[in-house]
Structure formats: C-alpha cells, structure tokens
Scaffold this motif. Structure first.
Motif, PDB file in Angstrom:
ATOM      1  N   GLY A 195       1.223   3.734  15.123  1.00  0.00           N
ATOM      2  CA  GLY A 195       2.165   4.004  14.184  1.00  0.00           C
ATOM      3  C   GLY A 195       1.708   5.469  13.746  1.00  0.00           C
ATOM      4  O   GLY A 195       1.070   6.122  14.409  1.00  0.00           O
ATOM      5  N   GLU A 196       2.562   5.999  12.686  1.00  0.00           N
ATOM      6  CA  GLU A 196       2.511   7.154  12.245  1.00  0.00           C
ATOM      7  C   GLU A 196       1.503   7.360  11.062  1.00  0.00           C
ATOM      8  O   GLU A 196       0.510   8.347  11.259  1.00  0.00           O
ATOM      9  N   GLY A 197       1.338   6.621  10.217  1.00  0.00           N
ATOM     10  CA  GLY A 197       0.634   6.831   9.237  1.00  0.00           C
ATOM     11  C   GLY A 197       0.867   5.638   7.940  1.00  0.00           C
ATOM     12  O   GLY A 197       1.910   4.876   8.048  1.00  0.00           O
ATOM     13  N   PRO A 198      -0.087   5.386   7.350  1.00  0.00           N
ATOM     14  CA  PRO A 198       0.143   4.464   6.281  1.00  0.00           C
ATOM     15  C   PRO A 198       1.200   4.530   5.249  1.00  0.00           C
ATOM     16  O   PRO A 198       1.160   5.631   4.979  1.00  0.00           O
ATOM     17  N   GLY A 199       1.898   3.493   4.755  1.00  0.00           N
ATOM     18  CA  GLY A 199       2.627   3.459   3.927  1.00  0.00           C
ATOM     19  C   GLY A 199       2.086   3.042   2.522  1.00  0.00           C
ATOM     20  O   GLY A 199       0.722   2.862   2.548  1.00  0.00           O
TER      21      GLY A 199
ATOM     22  N   GLU B 260       0.035  -0.487   2.748  1.00  0.00           N
ATOM     23  CA  GLU B 260      -0.881  -0.190   3.663  1.00  0.00           C
ATOM     24  C   GLU B 260      -2.238   0.637   2.891  1.00  0.00           C
ATOM     25  O   GLU B 260      -3.517   0.288   3.198  1.00  0.00           O
TER      26      GLU B 260
ATOM     27  N   PRO C 118      -3.450  -1.201   8.452  1.00  0.00           N
ATOM     28  CA  PRO C 118      -2.128  -0.802   8.859  1.00  0.00           C
ATOM     29  C   PRO C 118      -1.000  -1.848   8.978  1.00  0.00           C
ATOM     30  O   PRO C 118      -1.244  -3.089   9.338  1.00  0.00           O
ATOM     31  N   PHE C 119       0.364  -1.260   8.674  1.00  0.00           N
ATOM     32  CA  PHE C 119       1.473  -2.154   8.976  1.00  0.00           C
ATOM     33  C   PHE C 119       1.357  -3.810   8.274  1.00  0.00           C
ATOM     34  O   PHE C 119       1.512  -4.727   8.972  1.00  0.00           O
TER      35      PHE C 119
ATOM     36  N   ASN D 265      -2.892   4.171  13.252  1.00  0.00           N
ATOM     37  CA  ASN D 265      -1.905   5.166  13.241  1.00  0.00           C
ATOM     38  C   ASN D 265      -2.575   6.498  13.633  1.00  0.00           C
ATOM     39  O   ASN D 265      -3.678   6.577  13.757  1.00  0.00           O
TER      40      ASN D 265
HETATM   41  N1  URA Z   1       4.286   2.763   9.060  1.00  0.00           N
HETATM   42  C1  URA Z   1       3.458   3.128   9.882  1.00  0.00           C
HETATM   43  O1  URA Z   1       3.628   4.033  10.653  1.00  0.00           O
HETATM   44  N2  URA Z   1       2.151   2.759   9.959  1.00  0.00           N
HETATM   45  C2  URA Z   1       1.794   1.815   9.025  1.00  0.00           C
HETATM   46  O2  URA Z   1       0.581   1.492   9.016  1.00  0.00           O
HETATM   47  C3  URA Z   1       2.714   1.437   8.057  1.00  0.00           C
HETATM   48  C4  URA Z   1       3.981   1.816   8.212  1.00  0.00           C
END
Ligand code: URA
Length: 241
Positions: A97-101, A104, A110-111, A138
């Motif tokens: 994915g792109e990065g923690p929200g 997370e 992650p996710f 991510n």
């Molecule tokens: N969206 C992401 O791209 N990565 C995550 O870990 C959570 C949400």
C-alpha cells in the motif's frame, strides 16, 4: 577528512562538531567535521566491521530495528510509531500500500483500519489470509500527517527498506494497491487506469496493479474491476507456482 576519521567521529557521536567562530567567547556555530584538527584527533581502535551494515545486507532483525529508529524524513516527527510490515516473511504474495493511516499508526500494523478490513475480504475472495503466504507492507513506513500522500522524496528515502524487504521475502507476485504504490514501484507517472490490466515487473518479479481498498470503499462500482485484477493475479500465481 578521511573516511576512517569520519567514522571515528560518528561512532563517538561527535558530529556535527561545534566550534567557536571567534575564540572561546564568540557565538557557537555548527561546523562540518572537516574542520577537526586531524593531528589532534584521538587514536581510537576501530572495529573491523562497520557499525551498521548497509541496508542491502541487513537481515530481518537489523532491518526492522533500523526502520524503528529511522529519522530520514519529516514523517517520523509526526507519526506515533513506524509500521514495518506484517505477515509471512517467505510469502509468495506481497501486497504493498502507500503508507500507514491513523489506525495503523496507533497499532503499528499495516491495513488494520476500514481499508484493511476490505483488504482482508479481498484476500479471502482468492482464498488468501493475512499472515499465511501473504506479506503486507507500505511504500512509506511512517504515517503521513492528515493522511496526505507521501511526497516523492519521502517515498525515495524509504525505498531502500522496501527494496530490502522484497529481496528478503522473494515473493512470486507483487500486488500494488493504488496509484501511489504503483507509481513508486514502477517509477511511472501513469494513471491507475493505464497501469491496471497489465503484468509489470519489479526487479524481475511480476507485479499487478489494482485499486487501493480505501478508494474502493468510496467507489463501490469499481469493485468489479478490482475483482478482475484479483482473478488475474490468482491465475498468474498458478502459472508461477
Ligand atoms: N492505507 C495504506 O496504504 N496502507 C495502510 O497500511 C493503511 C491504509
């Protein structure tokens, strides 16, 4: 200054050096290590090995530890903790994915928020399960503030960590979740519409692009396209195993 002397200073935590510009009473200014009088530098015994191996030679533990202490970009200043990745370190499937929200960032995995629940359902749809032959990580390991996209430079700073994770996992197939992941992994400025539906490669590993689950939560009609991507990925994996 030679590399050995720089290493001595770094080892002792003595960089950057501070010196007075105009004698003892003047204002202190930062200075580069170049200004150290090399004749007066202490003669210190250096270990044979570098203090920290290069990222590309790290094992999992060293890599995870290095990510935990990374301060390479501004994201670390605002995030709660780094989010390294989760799952089977020998997985055939790697989801990026792109990065923690926010969630997370809170939990260090992650996710795990709403998008994560949908990702788990997407995995289940092709008979996969988080942690079983699947690894999830991510592009950036720290939460961008206000869930903004990571900048190009933040993604670049974090890239060696992801690249080493991929080398260690040796996945058979990479799934890029969303535009940010796809564009960074493929070094492309193409739209997700153009990147979907093809088999790309990352360092020789087949890579498929699909929509980010957070986007699918907002654009339900696109779920059918994501389903197609997953079916294509599953078929491709069958040819790879
Ligand atoms: N969206 C992401 O791209 N990565 C995550 O870990 C959570 C949400």
């Amino acid at each position: 200054m030679n590399e050995r002397r720089k290493l001595i200073l770094r080892t002792l935590g003595l960089t950057p050096l501070w010196r007075s510009r105009s004698g003892m009473s003047g204002p202190l200014v930062t200075d580069s290590a170049e200004s150290l009088d090399s004749d007066n530098a202490p003669d210190i015994h250096l270990p044979e090995q570098p203090i920290q191996p290069d990222i590309q030679h790290m094992d999992w533990e060293q890599l995870a530890e290095t990510v935990t202490h990374c301060n390479a970009c501004v994201l670390r200043k605002t995030c709660t903790q780094t989010v390294f990745g989760v799952g089977d370190r020998n997985a055939d499937w790697l989801y990026i994915g792109e990065g923690p929200g926010a969630r997370e960032d809170e939990l260090g995995e992650p996710f795990v928020g709403q998008a994560g629940k949908l990702l788990d359902n997407m995995l289940a749809a092709i008979h996969l399960k988080r942690g079983e032959n699947v690894y999830i990580t991510n592009i950036v390991k720290c939460r961008p503030p206000n869930n903004r996209n990571p900048s190009d430079s933040e993604a670049r700073q974090c890239e060696p960590y992801l690249s080493r994770q991929i080398e260690l996992i040796k996945p058979k197939l990479i799934i890029a979740l969303g535009k940010v992941a796809a564009q960074n992994l493929l070094n492309s400025g193409d739209s997700i519409a153009n990147l979907r539906g093809k088999i790309h490669t990352y360092s020789g590993i087949p890579l498929i692009v699909t929509y980010h689950p957070a986007y699918l939560l907002r654009a339900l009609p696109e779920k059918a396209k994501a389903w197609k991507d997953l079916c294509r990925a599953r078929e491709l994996m069958q040819t790879l195993t």
